[in-house]
Design a protein around this motif. Structure first.
Motif, PDB file in Angstrom:
ATOM      1  N   GLY A   1       8.254  14.997   5.183  1.00  0.00           N
ATOM      2  CA  GLY A   1       6.800  15.031   5.243  1.00  0.00           C
ATOM      3  C   GLY A   1       6.224  13.689   5.620  1.00  0.00           C
ATOM      4  N   ILE A   2       4.908  13.679   5.788  1.00  0.00           N
ATOM      5  CA  ILE A   2       4.196  12.448   6.106  1.00  0.00           C
ATOM      6  C   ILE A   2       3.040  12.277   5.129  1.00  0.00           C
ATOM      7  N   CYS A   3       2.845  11.051   4.666  1.00  0.00           N
ATOM      8  CA  CYS A   3       1.791  10.743   3.704  1.00  0.00           C
ATOM      9  C   CYS A   3       0.768   9.806   4.329  1.00  0.00           C
ATOM     10  N   ARG A   4      -0.463   9.948   3.880  1.00  0.00           N
ATOM     11  CA  ARG A   4      -1.546   9.062   4.279  1.00  0.00           C
ATOM     12  C   ARG A   4      -2.157   8.501   3.002  1.00  0.00           C
ATOM     13  N   GLY A   5      -1.995   7.195   2.831  1.00  0.00           N
ATOM     14  CA  GLY A   5      -2.454   6.561   1.602  1.00  0.00           C
ATOM     15  C   GLY A   5      -3.391   5.414   1.872  1.00  0.00           C
ATOM     16  N   SER A   6      -4.215   5.104   0.886  1.00  0.00           N
ATOM     17  CA  SER A   6      -5.127   3.970   1.005  1.00  0.00           C
ATOM     18  C   SER A   6      -5.154   3.196  -0.310  1.00  0.00           C
ATOM     19  N   LEU A   7      -5.330   1.896  -0.184  1.00  0.00           N
ATOM     20  CA  LEU A   7      -5.421   1.001  -1.339  1.00  0.00           C
ATOM     21  C   LEU A   7      -6.648   0.124  -1.145  1.00  0.00           C
ATOM     22  N   SER A   8      -7.634   0.284  -2.021  1.00  0.00           N
ATOM     23  CA  SER A   8      -8.891  -0.465  -1.896  1.00  0.00           C
ATOM     24  C   SER A   8      -9.106  -1.317  -3.128  1.00  0.00           C
TER      25      SER A   8
ATOM     26  N   SER B   1     -12.086  -3.568  -5.215  1.00  0.00           N
ATOM     27  CA  SER B   1     -13.509  -3.855  -5.369  1.00  0.00           C
ATOM     28  C   SER B   1     -13.711  -5.323  -5.718  1.00  0.00           C
ATOM     29  N   PHE B   2     -14.974  -5.710  -5.856  1.00  0.00           N
ATOM     30  CA  PHE B   2     -15.282  -7.095  -6.224  1.00  0.00           C
ATOM     31  C   PHE B   2     -14.731  -7.435  -7.604  1.00  0.00           C
ATOM     32  N   GLU B   3     -14.568  -6.412  -8.453  1.00  0.00           N
ATOM     33  CA  GLU B   3     -14.019  -6.644  -9.788  1.00  0.00           C
ATOM     34  C   GLU B   3     -12.489  -6.703  -9.757  1.00  0.00           C
ATOM     35  N   GLU B   4     -11.925  -6.704  -8.555  1.00  0.00           N
ATOM     36  CA  GLU B   4     -10.477  -6.764  -8.346  1.00  0.00           C
ATOM     37  C   GLU B   4      -9.760  -5.570  -8.974  1.00  0.00           C
ATOM     38  N   LYS B   5     -10.458  -4.426  -8.980  1.00  0.00           N
ATOM     39  CA  LYS B   5      -9.847  -3.196  -9.458  1.00  0.00           C
ATOM     40  C   LYS B   5      -9.345  -2.392  -8.263  1.00  0.00           C
ATOM     41  N   ASN B   6      -8.102  -1.917  -8.336  1.00  0.00           N
ATOM     42  CA  ASN B   6      -7.511  -1.178  -7.228  1.00  0.00           C
ATOM     43  C   ASN B   6      -7.840   0.310  -7.312  1.00  0.00           C
ATOM     44  N   PHE B   7      -8.169   0.874  -6.171  1.00  0.00           N
ATOM     45  CA  PHE B   7      -8.396   2.315  -6.061  1.00  0.00           C
ATOM     46  C   PHE B   7      -7.349   2.871  -5.096  1.00  0.00           C
ATOM     47  N   VAL B   8      -6.588   3.846  -5.567  1.00  0.00           N
ATOM     48  CA  VAL B   8      -5.486   4.398  -4.786  1.00  0.00           C
ATOM     49  C   VAL B   8      -5.792   5.845  -4.439  1.00  0.00           C
ATOM     50  N   ASP B   9      -5.575   6.189  -3.168  1.00  0.00           N
ATOM     51  CA  ASP B   9      -5.754   7.569  -2.734  1.00  0.00           C
ATOM     52  C   ASP B   9      -4.541   7.958  -1.888  1.00  0.00           C
TER      53      ASP B   9
ATOM     54  N   THR C   1       0.827  -1.208   0.000  1.00  0.00           N
ATOM     55  CA  THR C   1       0.000   0.000   0.000  1.00  0.00           C
ATOM     56  C   THR C   1       0.858   1.254   0.000  1.00  0.00           C
ATOM     57  N   ALA C   2       1.899   1.262   0.826  1.00  0.00           N
ATOM     58  CA  ALA C   2       2.788   2.419   0.869  1.00  0.00           C
ATOM     59  C   ALA C   2       3.481   2.627  -0.470  1.00  0.00           C
ATOM     60  N   THR C   3       3.945   1.544  -1.092  1.00  0.00           N
ATOM     61  CA  THR C   3       4.672   1.638  -2.360  1.00  0.00           C
ATOM     62  C   THR C   3       3.777   2.148  -3.474  1.00  0.00           C
ATOM     63  N   GLU C   4       2.563   1.584  -3.573  1.00  0.00           N
ATOM     64  CA  GLU C   4       1.659   1.978  -4.663  1.00  0.00           C
ATOM     65  C   GLU C   4       1.167   3.411  -4.489  1.00  0.00           C
ATOM     66  N   THR C   5       0.852   3.788  -3.261  1.00  0.00           N
ATOM     67  CA  THR C   5       0.351   5.147  -3.048  1.00  0.00           C
ATOM     68  C   THR C   5       1.450   6.188  -3.277  1.00  0.00           C
ATOM     69  N   LEU C   6       2.675   5.880  -2.842  1.00  0.00           N
ATOM     70  CA  LEU C   6       3.772   6.821  -3.057  1.00  0.00           C
ATOM     71  C   LEU C   6       4.123   6.922  -4.537  1.00  0.00           C
ATOM     72  N   ALA C   7       3.998   5.814  -5.264  1.00  0.00           N
ATOM     73  CA  ALA C   7       4.248   5.848  -6.707  1.00  0.00           C
ATOM     74  C   ALA C   7       3.266   6.785  -7.390  1.00  0.00           C
ATOM     75  N   LYS C   8       2.006   6.742  -6.950  1.00  0.00           N
ATOM     76  CA  LYS C   8       1.002   7.642  -7.524  1.00  0.00           C
ATOM     77  C   LYS C   8       1.333   9.093  -7.189  1.00  0.00           C
ATOM     78  N   PHE C   9       1.768   9.328  -5.943  1.00  0.00           N
ATOM     79  CA  PHE C   9       2.112  10.698  -5.554  1.00  0.00           C
ATOM     80  C   PHE C   9       3.279  11.211  -6.394  1.00  0.00           C
TER      81      PHE C   9
END
Length: 354
Positions: free
Chosen positions: A233-240, A242-250, A168-176
């Protein structure tokens, strides 16, 4: 810190000219018992906690939930030494942000860390001296069992070594980094992690970041980078998912203010001794069997001599004269004013130490 010092001393000066609850002096003790809801004591308590937060190098800024007890020991011609017991809560601010605790949001109940601090605090009003000689804090996360009974769908903490945490940390930071126009950043350390099930598994992480000249060359298998430069700095990320196995990154990140041009010396930072210990959550069964004093063991005795010991504070004064305070063993919990503990900002018993 200068503004806070003037505010505290100003409040104390005003309180001296207004009507307040008379001080009670027990015949068998040298302490004056002060009220936990008194405006002047709340102002000093705010300064005490800011001094503790300023001294911390890791973790989250603590906020004042309530003053649990306060005793004053007047020093002959040198002001007063206060013995504070404070109930505290975690905020969303990391201590490296150097934000005043009043500017930080308290965490939601389901993710709170709460506890108790004891502190010695020296106040010399005529000379405008505020000094934190020593403190000790003990903190625990809220009971997951109690939270589950109130909110079974709330996110639950997970071990930082869980592979999903690093993912989760890796994917969210990559998006940032992909969206960043100010530079590239790499992971320093994950500080919190939790998970929740909604329409699929969701993971939430908080982590420190640092500037990275080349994110590709600095990547490592562990996800943790060498500490050749400090966190910025500090980051707050989330990785969700869905049932369709699609990832949502914030992802959102807050950057710390630069401390390069700020003074690194002030009386509040000349701490003689200070520590914060973290204990596991307190389960229902354990809390019933554990002595309240042992549930949150906070020991702060610069001396065990009932007659007291001198503490040299000459460095706080100008001139060659030696100045010493007289320090006594920390008073017992039952030695406090009738109105103590004071009013709590978060009164839920889940976050009030026993």
């Amino acid at each position: 810190m200068g503004l806070l010092l003037l505010l505290v001393l100003g409040t104390l000066a005003v309180s001296c000219t207004t009507t307040s609850v008379p001080l009670k002096v027990p015949s068998h003790l040298p302490f004056l018992l002060r009220g936990c809801n008194d405006a002047d004591m709340l102002a000093v308590a705010a300064s005490v906690l800011q001094g503790i937060n300023n001294d911390l190098k890791e973790g989250y800024v603590m906020s004042l939930n309530r003053v649990s007890a306060v005793q004053e020991h007047r020093q002959d011609g040198l002001g007063s030494l206060f013995y504070f017991t404070l109930d505290v809560l975690h905020t969303n601010c990391h201590v490296l942000s150097k934000k005043p605790w009043r500017d930080c949001e308290e965490r939601h109940l389901h993710e709170q860390v709460y506890g108790k601090c004891k502190a010695l605090y020296y106040v010399n009003r005529p000379l405008r001296i505020l000094y934190l000689p020593a403190y000790n804090c003990t903190l625990r996360p809220v009971s997951r069992r109690k939270i589950w009974r109130m909110c079974p769908d709330c996110p639950s903490p997970i071990n930082l070594s869980d592979p999903k945490v690093l993912e989760t940390a890796t994917e969210t930071l990559a998006k940032f980094n992909e969206d960043s126009k100010s530079g590239q950043y790499s992971l320093v350390k994950v500080t919190r992690a939790s998970h929740q099930w909604d329409f699929g598994p969701s993971y939430f992480v908080e982590y420190l970041i640092k500037e990275s000249p080349d994110i590709k060359t600095e990547a490592s298998s562990s996800g943790y980078q060498p500490t050749d430069s400090g966190p910025v700095g500090i980051c707050r990320g989330s990785l969700s998912q869905s049932f369709e196995e699609k990832n949502f990154v914030d992802i959102n990140c807050d950057f710390f203010q630069s401390q390069k041009n700020k003074s690194t010396h002030s009386p509040s930072k000349d701490v003689l001794s200070g520590s914060v210990q973290y204990l596991p959550e307190l389960d229902d069964e354990e809390s019933q069997e554990t002595d309240p004093a042992e549930a949150f063991p906070v020991h702060l005795d610069l001396t065990t001599n009932p007659q007291g010991e001198p503490l040299n504070v000459s460095f706080l004064f100008y001139g060659p004269m030696i100045k010493k305070l007289f320090v006594l063993p920390f008073p017992k919990e039952e030695q406090r004013f009738a109105e103590c503990p004071g009013n709590a900002s978060m009164s839920n018993p889940i976050v009030l130490p026993p």
